[in-house]
Motif scaffolding. Structure first.
Motif, short mmCIF file in Angstrom:
data_model
loop_
_atom_site.label_atom_id
_atom_site.label_comp_id
_atom_site.label_asym_id
_atom_site.label_seq_id
_atom_site.Cartn_x
_atom_site.Cartn_y
_atom_site.Cartn_z
N PHE A 214 0.85 -1.19 0.00
CA PHE A 214 0.00 0.00 0.00
C PHE A 214 0.88 1.24 0.00
O PHE A 214 2.07 1.19 0.33
CB PHE A 214 -0.95 0.01 1.21
CG PHE A 214 -0.27 -0.19 2.54
CD1 PHE A 214 0.42 0.84 3.17
CD2 PHE A 214 -0.32 -1.43 3.17
CE1 PHE A 214 1.03 0.65 4.39
CE2 PHE A 214 0.30 -1.64 4.39
CZ PHE A 214 0.97 -0.58 5.01
N ASP A 215 0.29 2.35 -0.39
CA ASP A 215 0.98 3.64 -0.37
C ASP A 215 0.72 4.30 0.98
O ASP A 215 -0.44 4.41 1.41
CB ASP A 215 0.49 4.54 -1.50
CG ASP A 215 0.88 3.99 -2.87
OD1 ASP A 215 1.93 3.32 -2.95
OD2 ASP A 215 0.14 4.23 -3.84
N TYR A 216 1.79 4.77 1.61
CA TYR A 216 1.68 5.30 2.97
C TYR A 216 2.35 6.67 3.03
O TYR A 216 3.49 6.85 2.60
CB TYR A 216 2.35 4.35 3.96
CG TYR A 216 2.14 4.70 5.41
CD1 TYR A 216 0.92 4.45 6.03
CD2 TYR A 216 3.15 5.28 6.15
CE1 TYR A 216 0.72 4.78 7.37
CE2 TYR A 216 2.97 5.61 7.49
CZ TYR A 216 1.75 5.35 8.09
OH TYR A 216 1.56 5.67 9.41
N ARG A 217 1.62 7.63 3.59
CA ARG A 217 2.17 8.98 3.75
C ARG A 217 2.48 9.24 5.22
O ARG A 217 1.58 9.31 6.04
CB ARG A 217 1.18 10.04 3.24
CG ARG A 217 1.72 11.48 3.33
CD ARG A 217 0.65 12.49 2.97
NE ARG A 217 -0.50 12.40 3.85
CZ ARG A 217 -0.55 12.93 5.08
NH1 ARG A 217 0.50 13.57 5.57
NH2 ARG A 217 -1.64 12.80 5.79
N LYS A 218 3.76 9.36 5.51
CA LYS A 218 4.15 9.69 6.88
C LYS A 218 3.72 11.12 7.19
O LYS A 218 3.56 11.95 6.30
CB LYS A 218 5.66 9.55 7.05
CG LYS A 218 6.16 8.11 6.89
CD LYS A 218 7.59 7.97 7.34
CE LYS A 218 8.53 8.75 6.44
NZ LYS A 218 9.95 8.49 6.79
N ALA A 219 3.54 11.40 8.48
CA ALA A 219 3.01 12.71 8.87
C ALA A 219 3.93 13.84 8.47
O ALA A 219 3.48 14.96 8.25
CB ALA A 219 2.76 12.73 10.38
N ASN A 220 5.22 13.58 8.37
CA ASN A 220 6.16 14.65 8.02
C ASN A 220 6.58 14.59 6.55
O ASN A 220 7.59 15.16 6.17
CB ASN A 220 7.40 14.59 8.92
CG ASN A 220 8.11 13.25 8.83
OD1 ASN A 220 7.59 12.32 8.23
ND2 ASN A 220 9.27 13.17 9.42
#
Length: 317
Positions: A163-169
């Motif tokens: 899956f594609d994951y966007r870290k908070a930073n």
């Protein structure tokens, strides 16, 4: 696809349980719509053998009987598959009711409700309503993330996912290859704990930061799966539960009640601000960002820098 297979397995189980004589493959194929839609005999045979093995793995006792003509038939005798009487006390019924609430926003909400009705018929105490709130506070575990259901099934079936994951930073998501262990709900958010193949270590992912579709990979796990207690400790640690230090923040008066509930000390500063000392663990920076302009981090310096970086990433879109 998962629900279609579950429906096919249920139909096969009902056919095998409802017959008084063994049914041949041909008769089963004519009785189940999904088998009729199979493109060829080979496709049907593979599907049927997989379904039969899956039902046996789930505990259904299926007998294979050969008739006088040498034709093989199948049936599941009710006396061999009958469960003992089910009795649940109030606490167990409440736990089942809370588990069913997880599906209130999911596609299986109807199935969860039907399961509880069957449990009531099988012995659930008549004076216990799993859905009824017995106090002023009613526990709820919402499921808003589209990734919840495919990840839950992947955890159950021990299937790696991508899956594609966007870290908070981070401004943009990146692909992650994960062997999923378990889903845990902490402080109103769902987290996935698993083994990150790209980093070669265990990681925790917040479901709300998963973008796009969760894709399954038909391979086996490469890393051992820890017990459920260890997984929960991992999620708690990554989400900030196991805090060994303290942080000093300013919080706008009348805002941030979850932070106030966690605070070890609160001091009124005046001018609409309070000063709080709160436990500082992994994930606190992501939590503080959610309160936006109502929070100002004073110390430690690395927490302040992390919060600033996350806010800048959000501002960049």
């Amino acid at each position: 696809m998962a629900i279609a297979k579950a429906e096919r397995l249920m139909n096969l189980a009902l056919c095998l349980l409802g017959t008084r004589r063994p049914l041949t493959k041909r008769e089963l194929r004519e009785s189940i719509e999904a088998y009729l839609e199979a493109g060829s005999d080979d496709s049907f045979n593979r599907m049927f053998e997989r379904d039969k093995d899956d039902l046996r793995e789930l505990g259904l006792v299926i007998e294979t009987v050969e008739n006088l003509d040498g034709e093989v038939g199948y049936l599941a005798r009710r006396d061999s598959n009958r469960l003992p009487p089910i009795t649940l006390d109030a606490e167990e019924a409440a736990a089942l009711g809370l588990a069913a609430k997880v599906w209130q926003q999911a596609r299986l909400a109807g199935a969860a409700s039907g399961a509880l009705q069957k449990l009531r018929a099988a012995g659930l105490p008549e004076d216990v309503d799993p859905y009824e709130a017995h106090s002023a506070l009613e526990p709820r575990i919402p499921v808003h993330e589209a990734a919840f259901e495919p990840l839950m099934l992947a955890c159950r079936d021990r299937r790696p996912v991508v899956f594609d994951y966007r870290k908070a930073n981070a401004a943009h998501p990146e692909p992650r290859h994960v062997e999923p262990w378990a889903l845990e709900c902490w402080r109103g958010h769902w987290y996935l704990a698993g083994f990150d193949r790209d980093r070669g270590a265990e990681r925790v992912f917040r479901l709300s930061r998963i973008t796009g579709r969760v894709r399954s990979r038909g391979t086996h796990f490469t890393a051992p799966v820890p017990d459920v207690v260890t997984v929960r400790e991992t999620v708690a640690s990554w989400a900030g539960e196991n805090a060994e230090r303290s942080a000093l923040i300013r919080l706008r008066t009348g805002a941030g009640y979850p932070l106030r509930a966690r605070a070890t000390s609160v001091r009124e500063l005046g001018d609409g601000w309070d000063e709080l000392e709160i436990p500082y663990g992994h994930g606190l920076d992501a939590w503080l960002v959610e309160f936006g302009p109502d929070v100002l981090v004073l110390e430690p310096a690395e927490l302040r820098a992390d919060v600033v970086d996350r806010l800048r990433a959000v501002a960049k879109g």
